[in-house]
Motif scaffolding. Sequence first.
Motif, PDB file in Angstrom:
ATOM      1  N   GLY A  35       0.777  -1.114   0.101  1.00 59.35           N
ATOM      2  CA  GLY A  35      -0.076   0.021   0.080  1.00 59.35           C
ATOM      3  C   GLY A  35       0.884   1.164  -0.066  1.00 59.35           C
ATOM      4  N   GLU A  37      -0.234   3.986   1.527  1.00 56.35           N
ATOM      5  CA  GLU A  37      -0.141   4.390   2.902  1.00 56.35           C
ATOM      6  C   GLU A  37       0.613   3.909   3.860  1.00 56.35           C
ATOM      7  N   PHE A  40      -3.381   0.330   6.660  1.00 54.45           N
ATOM      8  CA  PHE A  40      -4.386  -0.382   5.947  1.00 54.45           C
ATOM      9  C   PHE A  40      -5.434  -0.927   6.858  1.00 54.45           C
ATOM     10  N   SER A  41      -6.552  -1.127   6.130  1.00 48.89           N
ATOM     11  CA  SER A  41      -7.664  -1.663   6.747  1.00 48.89           C
ATOM     12  C   SER A  41      -7.704  -3.216   6.367  1.00 48.89           C
ATOM     13  N   GLU A  43     -10.079  -4.633   4.741  1.00 44.00           N
ATOM     14  CA  GLU A  43     -10.763  -4.546   3.687  1.00 44.00           C
ATOM     15  C   GLU A  43      -9.765  -4.155   2.460  1.00 44.00           C
ATOM     16  N   ASP A  44      -8.724  -3.432   2.650  1.00 47.15           N
ATOM     17  CA  ASP A  44      -7.645  -3.250   1.820  1.00 47.15           C
ATOM     18  C   ASP A  44      -6.744  -4.300   1.611  1.00 47.15           C
ATOM     19  N   SER A  47      -9.201  -6.480  -0.403  1.00 48.57           N
ATOM     20  CA  SER A  47      -9.319  -6.236  -2.086  1.00 48.57           C
ATOM     21  C   SER A  47      -8.010  -6.240  -2.690  1.00 48.57           C
ATOM     22  N   ARG A  48      -6.727  -6.381  -2.017  1.00 49.91           N
ATOM     23  CA  ARG A  48      -5.345  -6.748  -2.793  1.00 49.91           C
ATOM     24  C   ARG A  48      -5.228  -8.118  -3.197  1.00 49.91           C
ATOM     25  N   ARG A  81      -7.776   0.269  12.048  1.00 52.59           N
ATOM     26  CA  ARG A  81      -6.676   0.089  10.898  1.00 52.59           C
ATOM     27  C   ARG A  81      -5.609  -0.560  11.428  1.00 52.59           C
TER      28      ARG A  81
END
Lengths: 146, 146
Positions: A35, A37, A40-41, A43-44, A47-48, A81
């Motif tokens: 990421g 950032e 990360f969540s 969810e992040d 989705s990756r 997070r």
Amino acid sequence: MAKHPSLAAVVQRLEDRGLRVTAPRLSVLAAAAAGAEDQFSAEDIESRLPQVGRATIFRTLKLLVEMDVFCRVLLDDGNLRYRWSRRGHHHHLICDSCGAIEDFTGCDVTTLMQDLARRTGFTARGHWLEVYGRCAACHSRAAVSQ
Amino acid sequence: MAKHPSLAAVVQRLEDRGLRVTAPRLSVLAAAAAGAEDQFSAEDIESRLPQVGRATIFRTLKLLVEMDVFCRVLLDDGNLRYRWSRRGHHHHLICDSCGAIEDFTGCDVTTLMQDLARRTGFTARGHWLEVYGRCAACHSRAAVSQ
DNA sequence: ATTAATGCAAATTCTTTGCACTAAA
DNA sequence: TTTAGTGCAAAGAATTTGCATTAAT
């Protein structure tokens, strides 16, 4: 200090615990490093990694938090997070403006806790502290744009 | 100081805000006062008030937190509780043993925040601090039972 | 080979929303 | 009256569980 430990170091820690070094575990680590950032969540990560099951992602995040590879960050809005942990006890400075998270270890909350014990008889075992505000970078940015 | 403000005082605050003093609002306040514990969950209120809709309970809890009549307490396990607020900024001491929650206002976290700003350039707007440990009463209890 | 770890889908938990209905002012 | 507030049931979100299957050792 690097943004996050080497994969090898984390693999070593898995092995030390007698845990398997599996493909999903390695890919969660890779996804966390990928990421833009510094946070990360769940969810992040999900989705990756469309090929990894949701349950595995949550199980892996939990495991890595237990191992202090990641730490949890509680945002002001109550959302959670994750972030690479610098390991050991620390707190977070979360910028309202840009969302960046910095660690904060220098200030001695311990003194405060000891004082507390003396005054109230309450012995602190641990605590959770998140600080919300504006980071130095956002201050400069605001000053420049004026 | 009393465990919680008088109903009249809260009613006054509702009126000051131009909000209606409704039966469900009064019963949420009564239910919060009714519990044996000094804390309560949304679920506690819900089960004490089967005649009030779930949505109303959540809406009322949110309203009363905004009004600083109640405050939220984040437990170590991540669960959320509510508690009568002493109003204004404060933190919680949560006993691992008996679950009791005490407020803690005396210690100056502000100094810590100011120091932080000086050192890192981060300006704190607010913070969230929960302290987990063992209360004085549980210490005595343990000492006696030995 | 063994059995820890995974993937899936369903279940849970906690909370919010939409909307017709009710009651406080 | 008027319209803020409610109740219901349904929708969401974020996570967890059960269990047959897969893959790391």
